[in-house]
Design a protein around this motif. Structure first.
Motif, PDB file in Angstrom:
ATOM      1  N   THR A 152       0.825  -1.214   0.000  1.00 54.63           N
ATOM      2  CA  THR A 152       0.000   0.000   0.000  1.00 54.63           C
ATOM      3  C   THR A 152       0.861   1.267   0.000  1.00 54.63           C
ATOM      4  OG1 THR A 152      -0.176   0.149   2.426  1.00 54.63           O
ATOM      5  CG2 THR A 152      -1.812  -1.212   1.276  1.00 54.63           C
ATOM      6  N   MET A 153       2.129   1.147   0.353  1.00 53.41           N
ATOM      7  CA  MET A 153       3.017   2.316   0.427  1.00 53.41           C
ATOM      8  C   MET A 153       3.712   2.587  -0.901  1.00 53.41           C
ATOM      9  SD  MET A 153       4.752   1.510   4.118  1.00 53.41           S
ATOM     10  CE  MET A 153       3.712   0.958   5.471  1.00 53.41           C
ATOM     11  N   ALA A 154       4.088   1.530  -1.594  1.00 51.25           N
ATOM     12  CA  ALA A 154       4.772   1.661  -2.887  1.00 51.25           C
ATOM     13  C   ALA A 154       4.575   0.366  -3.657  1.00 51.25           C
ATOM     14  CB  ALA A 154       6.263   1.933  -2.687  1.00 51.25           C
ATOM     15  N   PRO A 155       4.544   0.433  -4.983  1.00 45.73           N
ATOM     16  CA  PRO A 155       4.426  -0.807  -5.765  1.00 45.73           C
ATOM     17  C   PRO A 155       5.648  -1.698  -5.532  1.00 45.73           C
ATOM     18  CG  PRO A 155       4.031   1.148  -7.137  1.00 45.73           C
ATOM     19  CD  PRO A 155       4.582   1.639  -5.840  1.00 45.73           C
ATOM     20  N   LEU A 156       5.413  -2.914  -5.086  1.00 41.53           N
ATOM     21  CA  LEU A 156       6.502  -3.870  -4.882  1.00 41.53           C
ATOM     22  C   LEU A 156       6.636  -4.689  -6.157  1.00 41.53           C
ATOM     23  CD1 LEU A 156       5.725  -5.104  -1.229  1.00 41.53           C
ATOM     24  CD2 LEU A 156       7.154  -3.180  -1.971  1.00 41.53           C
ATOM     25  N   ARG A 157       7.541  -4.263  -7.030  1.00 45.25           N
ATOM     26  CA  ARG A 157       7.676  -4.922  -8.328  1.00 45.25           C
ATOM     27  C   ARG A 157       8.511  -6.197  -8.219  1.00 45.25           C
ATOM     28  NH1 ARG A 157       5.936  -1.179 -12.221  1.00 45.25           N
ATOM     29  NH2 ARG A 157       5.722  -3.042 -13.512  1.00 45.25           N
ATOM     30  N   VAL A 158       9.483  -6.194  -7.302  1.00 47.12           N
ATOM     31  CA  VAL A 158      10.355  -7.349  -7.089  1.00 47.12           C
ATOM     32  C   VAL A 158      10.512  -7.541  -5.588  1.00 47.12           C
ATOM     33  CG1 VAL A 158      12.714  -8.239  -7.352  1.00 47.12           C
ATOM     34  CG2 VAL A 158      11.611  -7.048  -9.263  1.00 47.12           C
ATOM     35  N   ILE A 159      10.508  -8.791  -5.150  1.00 47.04           N
ATOM     36  CA  ILE A 159      10.711  -9.087  -3.730  1.00 47.04           C
ATOM     37  C   ILE A 159      11.651 -10.284  -3.620  1.00 47.04           C
ATOM     38  CG2 ILE A 159       8.535 -10.397  -3.710  1.00 47.04           C
ATOM     39  CD1 ILE A 159       8.294  -9.676  -0.730  1.00 47.04           C
ATOM     40  N   THR A 160      12.708 -10.124  -2.846  1.00 48.95           N
ATOM     41  CA  THR A 160      13.690 -11.184  -2.641  1.00 48.95           C
ATOM     42  C   THR A 160      13.314 -11.997  -1.400  1.00 48.95           C
ATOM     43  OG1 THR A 160      15.503  -9.971  -3.683  1.00 48.95           O
ATOM     44  CG2 THR A 160      16.113 -11.659  -2.083  1.00 48.95           C
ATOM     45  N   VAL A 161      13.323 -13.312  -1.537  1.00 51.86           N
ATOM     46  CA  VAL A 161      13.037 -14.194  -0.400  1.00 51.86           C
ATOM     47  C   VAL A 161      14.006 -15.373  -0.407  1.00 51.86           C
ATOM     48  CG1 VAL A 161      10.574 -13.604  -0.383  1.00 51.86           C
ATOM     49  CG2 VAL A 161      11.345 -15.628  -1.619  1.00 51.86           C
ATOM     50  N   ALA A 162      14.226 -15.927   0.769  1.00 54.61           N
ATOM     51  CA  ALA A 162      14.946 -17.190   0.905  1.00 54.61           C
ATOM     52  C   ALA A 162      13.890 -18.289   1.000  1.00 54.61           C
ATOM     53  CB  ALA A 162      15.818 -17.178   2.153  1.00 54.61           C
ATOM     54  N   PRO A 163      13.766 -19.144  -0.007  1.00 52.57           N
ATOM     55  CA  PRO A 163      12.629 -20.077  -0.045  1.00 52.57           C
ATOM     56  C   PRO A 163      12.686 -21.182   0.985  1.00 52.57           C
ATOM     57  CG  PRO A 163      14.138 -20.527  -1.848  1.00 52.57           C
ATOM     58  CD  PRO A 163      14.622 -19.263  -1.200  1.00 52.57           C
ATOM     59  N   GLU A 164      13.885 -21.413   1.563  1.00 53.15           N
ATOM     60  CA  GLU A 164      13.999 -22.512   2.530  1.00 53.15           C
ATOM     61  C   GLU A 164      13.443 -22.169   3.902  1.00 53.15           C
ATOM     62  OE1 GLU A 164      17.893 -20.167   2.870  1.00 53.15           O
ATOM     63  OE2 GLU A 164      16.414 -20.698   1.334  1.00 53.15           O
ATOM     64  N   ILE A 165      13.155 -20.884   4.145  1.00 50.34           N
ATOM     65  CA  ILE A 165      12.577 -20.486   5.432  1.00 50.34           C
ATOM     66  C   ILE A 165      11.166 -21.048   5.546  1.00 50.34           C
ATOM     67  CG2 ILE A 165      11.911 -18.511   6.865  1.00 50.34           C
ATOM     68  CD1 ILE A 165      14.947 -18.841   6.453  1.00 50.34           C
ATOM     69  N   ALA A 166      10.807 -21.561   6.726  1.00 52.98           N
ATOM     70  CA  ALA A 166       9.491 -22.173   6.945  1.00 52.98           C
ATOM     71  C   ALA A 166       8.381 -21.207   6.536  1.00 52.98           C
ATOM     72  CB  ALA A 166       9.335 -22.572   8.408  1.00 52.98           C
ATOM     73  N   GLY A 167       7.466 -21.683   5.711  1.00 55.46           N
ATOM     74  CA  GLY A 167       6.325 -20.895   5.266  1.00 55.46           C
ATOM     75  C   GLY A 167       6.555 -20.117   3.992  1.00 55.46           C
ATOM     76  N   HIS A 168       7.813 -19.978   3.564  1.00 53.44           N
ATOM     77  CA  HIS A 168       8.092 -19.121   2.416  1.00 53.44           C
ATOM     78  C   HIS A 168       7.714 -19.751   1.080  1.00 53.44           C
ATOM     79  CE1 HIS A 168      11.061 -15.924   4.170  1.00 53.44           C
ATOM     80  NE2 HIS A 168       9.905 -15.960   4.791  1.00 53.44           N
ATOM     81  N   LEU A 169       7.765 -21.064   0.975  1.00 53.22           N
ATOM     82  CA  LEU A 169       7.472 -21.681  -0.312  1.00 53.22           C
ATOM     83  C   LEU A 169       6.027 -21.403  -0.730  1.00 53.22           C
ATOM     84  CD1 LEU A 169       9.100 -23.261  -2.368  1.00 53.22           C
ATOM     85  CD2 LEU A 169       8.227 -25.377  -1.358  1.00 53.22           C
ATOM     86  N   GLY A 170       5.116 -21.558   0.207  1.00 59.68           N
ATOM     87  CA  GLY A 170       3.722 -21.239  -0.094  1.00 59.68           C
ATOM     88  C   GLY A 170       3.527 -19.771  -0.386  1.00 59.68           C
ATOM     89  N   LEU A 171       4.282 -18.925   0.329  1.00 62.97           N
ATOM     90  CA  LEU A 171       4.181 -17.488   0.118  1.00 62.97           C
ATOM     91  C   LEU A 171       4.654 -17.099  -1.275  1.00 62.97           C
ATOM     92  CD1 LEU A 171       3.532 -14.729   1.494  1.00 62.97           C
ATOM     93  CD2 LEU A 171       5.972 -14.598   2.028  1.00 62.97           C
ATOM     94  N   VAL A 172       5.670 -17.791  -1.782  1.00 56.44           N
ATOM     95  CA  VAL A 172       6.150 -17.506  -3.133  1.00 56.44           C
ATOM     96  C   VAL A 172       4.998 -17.608  -4.125  1.00 56.44           C
ATOM     97  CG1 VAL A 172       7.586 -18.378  -5.023  1.00 56.44           C
ATOM     98  CG2 VAL A 172       8.552 -18.139  -2.733  1.00 56.44           C
ATOM     99  N   ARG A 173       4.199 -18.648  -4.015  1.00 56.71           N
ATOM    100  CA  ARG A 173       3.052 -18.818  -4.903  1.00 56.71           C
ATOM    101  C   ARG A 173       2.040 -17.698  -4.716  1.00 56.71           C
ATOM    102  NH1 ARG A 173       2.161 -19.749  -9.385  1.00 56.71           N
ATOM    103  NH2 ARG A 173       3.223 -21.764  -9.282  1.00 56.71           N
ATOM    104  N   GLU A 174       1.762 -17.322  -3.475  1.00 57.35           N
ATOM    105  CA  GLU A 174       0.779 -16.268  -3.224  1.00 57.35           C
ATOM    106  C   GLU A 174       1.244 -14.923  -3.783  1.00 57.35           C
ATOM    107  OE1 GLU A 174      -1.357 -17.650   0.912  1.00 57.35           O
ATOM    108  OE2 GLU A 174       0.689 -16.881   1.049  1.00 57.35           O
ATOM    109  N   LEU A 175       2.506 -14.607  -3.603  1.00 60.20           N
ATOM    110  CA  LEU A 175       3.022 -13.331  -4.099  1.00 60.20           C
ATOM    111  C   LEU A 175       3.066 -13.320  -5.629  1.00 60.20           C
ATOM    112  CD1 LEU A 175       5.948 -12.686  -1.585  1.00 60.20           C
ATOM    113  CD2 LEU A 175       3.630 -11.740  -1.545  1.00 60.20           C
ATOM    114  N   ALA A 176       3.471 -14.442  -6.220  1.00 54.39           N
ATOM    115  CA  ALA A 176       3.484 -14.526  -7.676  1.00 54.39           C
ATOM    116  C   ALA A 176       2.075 -14.355  -8.229  1.00 54.39           C
ATOM    117  CB  ALA A 176       4.081 -15.858  -8.122  1.00 54.39           C
ATOM    118  N   ASP A 177       1.086 -14.930  -7.552  1.00 54.45           N
ATOM    119  CA  ASP A 177      -0.299 -14.789  -8.005  1.00 54.45           C
ATOM    120  C   ASP A 177      -0.781 -13.351  -7.910  1.00 54.45           C
ATOM    121  OD1 ASP A 177      -0.424 -17.477  -8.559  1.00 54.45           O
ATOM    122  OD2 ASP A 177      -1.501 -18.024  -6.726  1.00 54.45           O
ATOM    123  N   GLU A 178      -0.157 -12.555  -7.033  1.00 57.01           N
ATOM    124  CA  GLU A 178      -0.525 -11.142  -6.908  1.00 57.01           C
ATOM    125  C   GLU A 178       0.244 -10.257  -7.888  1.00 57.01           C
ATOM    126  OE1 GLU A 178      -1.011  -9.332  -3.183  1.00 57.01           O
ATOM    127  OE2 GLU A 178      -2.380 -10.877  -2.457  1.00 57.01           O
TER     128      GLU A 178
END
Length: 371
Positions: A152-178
């Protein structure tokens, strides 16, 4: 805005033309005949550079908030960058909020002689604390609700994540869908973690080779996942972060490898101490490092990146794509990163030594002496 016409060797998606390009805010037309630019002495006219990883410049850091991003956009425009993503650091929530609020304002209002700020690259805090690189140790796990609040503050065009962190793999799909471009970076993840993240919608890799598990023939690591499967990845071609041989390896393996600066406040400044988020970094002999010697971003600009790529053996058209077109395509920007009628008139003019002669941002000529 009245139309401008300039002449030279024009790089179009169909190849080089010797002729003229006319434009206002957008390109009105290109006329010319197919030609080999090596056979005449005319200037090169190529798409403006697009940098998707910019922390600072001119003594200013994105994390300062306020008007810092405008000064950063001005200095990078002087080096041919016509659009960019202002990039955050891993930091406490209040610091990230401050930076994104300022980025959001810059997205809405481009100042004179400034590169267009397209949005933010959120590089952390959703990274692995065991692979911080030059990031301060404020790493934490992400939640969709928090990312949506930041959006809501600025368009997040790219976001860096470490996918091995617990919960992040599912989040990758949710963010990509957005619609966000999720990149793998600052990670201790395995080859298998990388492949899984790509399968869940991750689209790229943050500063390939740096701050990720390396390639070994029995443990391919995150670098191996990128080299084997990536369509896109960003890389810092300052010849300090990545050995030329590794750059050539990546160029052969990743079809749309594109270049970023990962530039810091030290860009365009004399040797000395500067801020990178909450870290103090030191610029010396062209490099930027933490007190322990860890590389901490760069002083690279994309005009120098282009010359470095040509110096490694790429032809100018290929090098141009890797500092412009591929990044535009990665973000789905069909109106930038290419010289075609109807696209924004973002272009640079280079002399025969690949030195900048002129920069046009959305049709406006940039004052290359503006600080």
């Amino acid at each position: 805005m009245s139309d401008v016409t300039i002449q030279g060797n024009i790089l179009t998606p169909a190849g080089w033309l010797s002729g003229a390009i006319s434009f206002g805010e957008r390109i009105a037309g290109i006329q010319g005949a197919a030609a080999d630019p090596q056979l005449n002495g005319d200037d090169y006219i190529i798409p403006g550079f697009i940098d998707l990883h910019v922390h600072g410049g001119a003594g200013k850091d994105v994390m300062e908030g306020g008007d810092a991003v405008h000064a950063i956009a001005r200095i990078h425009a002087r080096h041919g960058t016509t659009s960019m993503l202002a990039t955050t650091m891993t930091a406490p929530p209040e610091d990230i909020d401050l930076a994104l609020t300022a980025i959001g304002k810059a997205v809405r209002q481009r100042g004179k002689n400034e590169a267009r700020v397209l949005g933010a690259h959120l590089e952390g805090p959703y990274i692995n604390s065991g692979k911080l690189g030059a990031q301060p140790n404020f790493a934490r796990a992400a939640t969709l609700a928090e990312v949506q609040r930041l959006e809501t503050m600025a368009p997040l065009r790219v976001i860096t994540v470490a996918p091995e962190i617990a919960g992040h793999l599912g989040l990758v799909r949710e963010l990509a869908d957005e619609g966000m471009r999720v990149q793998i970076g600052h990670t201790l993840g395995s080859y298998e973690d990388g492949v899984a993240a790509l399968e869940h919608g991750a689209a790229g890799f943050t500063h390939l080779f740096n701050a990720m598990s390396g390639l070994h023939h029995r443990e391919p690591g995150m670098v191996g996942a990128a080299l084997a499967h990536a369509e896109y990845a960003e890389l810092i071609p300052d010849l300090l972060h990545v050995h030329p041989g590794a750059i050539k390896t990546a160029l052969r393996a990743i079809p749309r490898l594109y270049c970023v600066t990962d530039s810091t406040a030290a860009t365009g400044m004399p040797d000395g101490e500067y801020m990178l988020g909450r870290h103090t970094v030191h610029k010396c002999m062209g490099g930027v490092r933490l007190p322990d010697g860890t590389l901490a971003g760069s002083t690279l600009t994309l005009d120098q990146a282009l010359r470095n790529l040509v110096g490694l053996g790429l032809d100018l058209a290929d090098a141009s794509a890797r500092v412009s077109t591929h990044a535009a395509d990665y973000l789905g920007l069909q109106e930038r990163g290419r010289l075609v009628a109807g696209a924004y008139a973002d272009l640079v003019v280079l002399d025969r030594d690949l030195k900048l002669k002129a920069v046009y941002i959305e049709g406006e000529r940039c004052d290359l002496n503006d600080a």
